[in-house]
Design an enzyme around this catalytic site. Structure first.
Site, mmCIF file in Angstrom:
data_model
loop_
_atom_site.group_PDB
_atom_site.id
_atom_site.type_symbol
_atom_site.label_atom_id
_atom_site.label_comp_id
_atom_site.label_asym_id
_atom_site.label_seq_id
_atom_site.Cartn_x
_atom_site.Cartn_y
_atom_site.Cartn_z
ATOM 1 C CG LEU A 45 -2.291 -1.164 1.089
ATOM 2 C CD1 LEU A 45 -3.188 -0.806 2.704
ATOM 3 C CD2 LEU A 45 -3.273 -0.016 0.624
ATOM 4 C CG ASP A 46 0.920 4.046 -3.489
ATOM 5 O OD1 ASP A 46 1.488 3.501 -3.635
ATOM 6 O OD2 ASP A 46 -0.179 4.381 -3.838
ATOM 7 N N PRO A 47 2.566 5.034 0.996
ATOM 8 C CG PRO A 47 4.435 5.613 1.256
ATOM 9 C CD PRO A 47 3.819 4.819 0.475
#
Length: 298
Positions: A45-47
């Site tokens: 998951l993106d930050p």
């Protein structure tokens, strides 16, 4: 240097990832909190994204490919009027547009993004280019030309529309980038766009409603985390067969072993012995030929 010590912890821990922390950081914190020897995750998951991050511990890491290949669902918001370097709100704006689409225009454009589509991943992504990660090349100022790759989009629906943006729900297969959908949809509508918020709501059999808050991991509450562990086989959407005592010994050594029950000849199954997962393999008339063997204490 001696071998890394730690507990032989095996299973799945579902975490509701908050914004502002990377997927790898979450895995590291889980591993530290559980004092586990080995950990990984299924699907970055993106930050800035939130939601379900399934962390595999110990022998469960052998089942990660099954979850990676499963369908996943996302709720996301697209902001209209600007494209960014990262295709989300974290990046610098590269160009803007004054047009704003109506709900009807958005609905009409979505048809082209369902089913078998091809998408170019964001320049800032974990895709490998000549052995290097795209995001590392982008940070070094290189112009990254990524090839389009196939994606199965099971479902893409508009859940709310307003002047500045819109909310969507998407169910897709392996390797999908919501940021690419936002970028390409904005281009198709002539208004440009980027992801403002993104949340993964489920992945294969796992749902974010069942996930633990990251705060619990940060507090390193080991008994609570141990109690929340799901078994190794939780990620396997396969038929279950039980090994005989002799079959269990043979399977544990990587050899074909006798099982009770039947499945279609050649079907992929998982095998249990006294309730524990011991192997995944192919059913061949009374025996299972193992492809993965799980070593679990007890």
């Amino acid at each position: 240097m001696g071998r890394k010590k730690g507990r032989d912890v095996s299973g799945w821990l579902l975490i509701d990832k908050p914004a502002g922390v990377g997927s790898t950081d979450v895995v590291g914190r889980v591993r530290w909190a559980l004092d586990a020897k080995k950990a990984g995750h299924a699907g970055t998951l993106d930050p800035d994204a939130t939601g379900l991050l399934a962390v595999a511990l110990g022998e469960a890491t052998k089942t990660v490919p099954y979850l990676t290949d499963a369908l996943k669902a996302y709720d996301f918001t697209v902001a209209w009027g600007a494209e960014t370097t990262t295709d989300d709100a974290a990046g610098a704006v590269t160009r803007t547009a004054d047009a704003r689409p109506s709900a009807e225009q958005i609905e009409a454009a979505l048809a082209a993004f369902r089913g078998d589509i091809r998408q170019v991943p964001p320049a800032v992504s974990a895709v490998r280019v000549d052995g290097a990660r795209a995001y590392d090349l982008a940070r070094e100022g290189e112009t990254v030309e990524l090839a389009a790759r196939p994606l199965w989009v099971e479902e893409l629906s508009l859940t709310d529309a307003r002047e500045g943006g819109a909310d969507f729900h998407m169910v897709c297969g392996k390797g999908g980038y919501v940021r690419s959908i936002a970028r390409d949809l904005g281009r198709a509508l002539g208004c440009l766009g980027h992801v403002a918020t993104l949340r993964r709501v489920w992945s294969g059999p796992f749902e974010v409603a069942e996930a633990l808050s990251f705060d619990l991991v940060d507090r390193a509450n080991q008994p609570a985390l141990d109690a929340a562990l799901l078994p190794v086989q939780a990620a396997l959407d396969l038929p279950q067969l039980r090994a005989t005592d002799q079959g269990a010994v043979r399977l544990a050594n990587g050899n074909p072993g006798q099982v009770l029950g039947t499945a279609d000849y050649g079907a992929e199954v998982w095998v249990s012995h006294h309730g524990r997962a011991i192997a995944v393999g192919r059913y061949m008339g009374g025996e299972v030929h193992p492809s993965r063997v799980f070593v679990q204490p007890g």
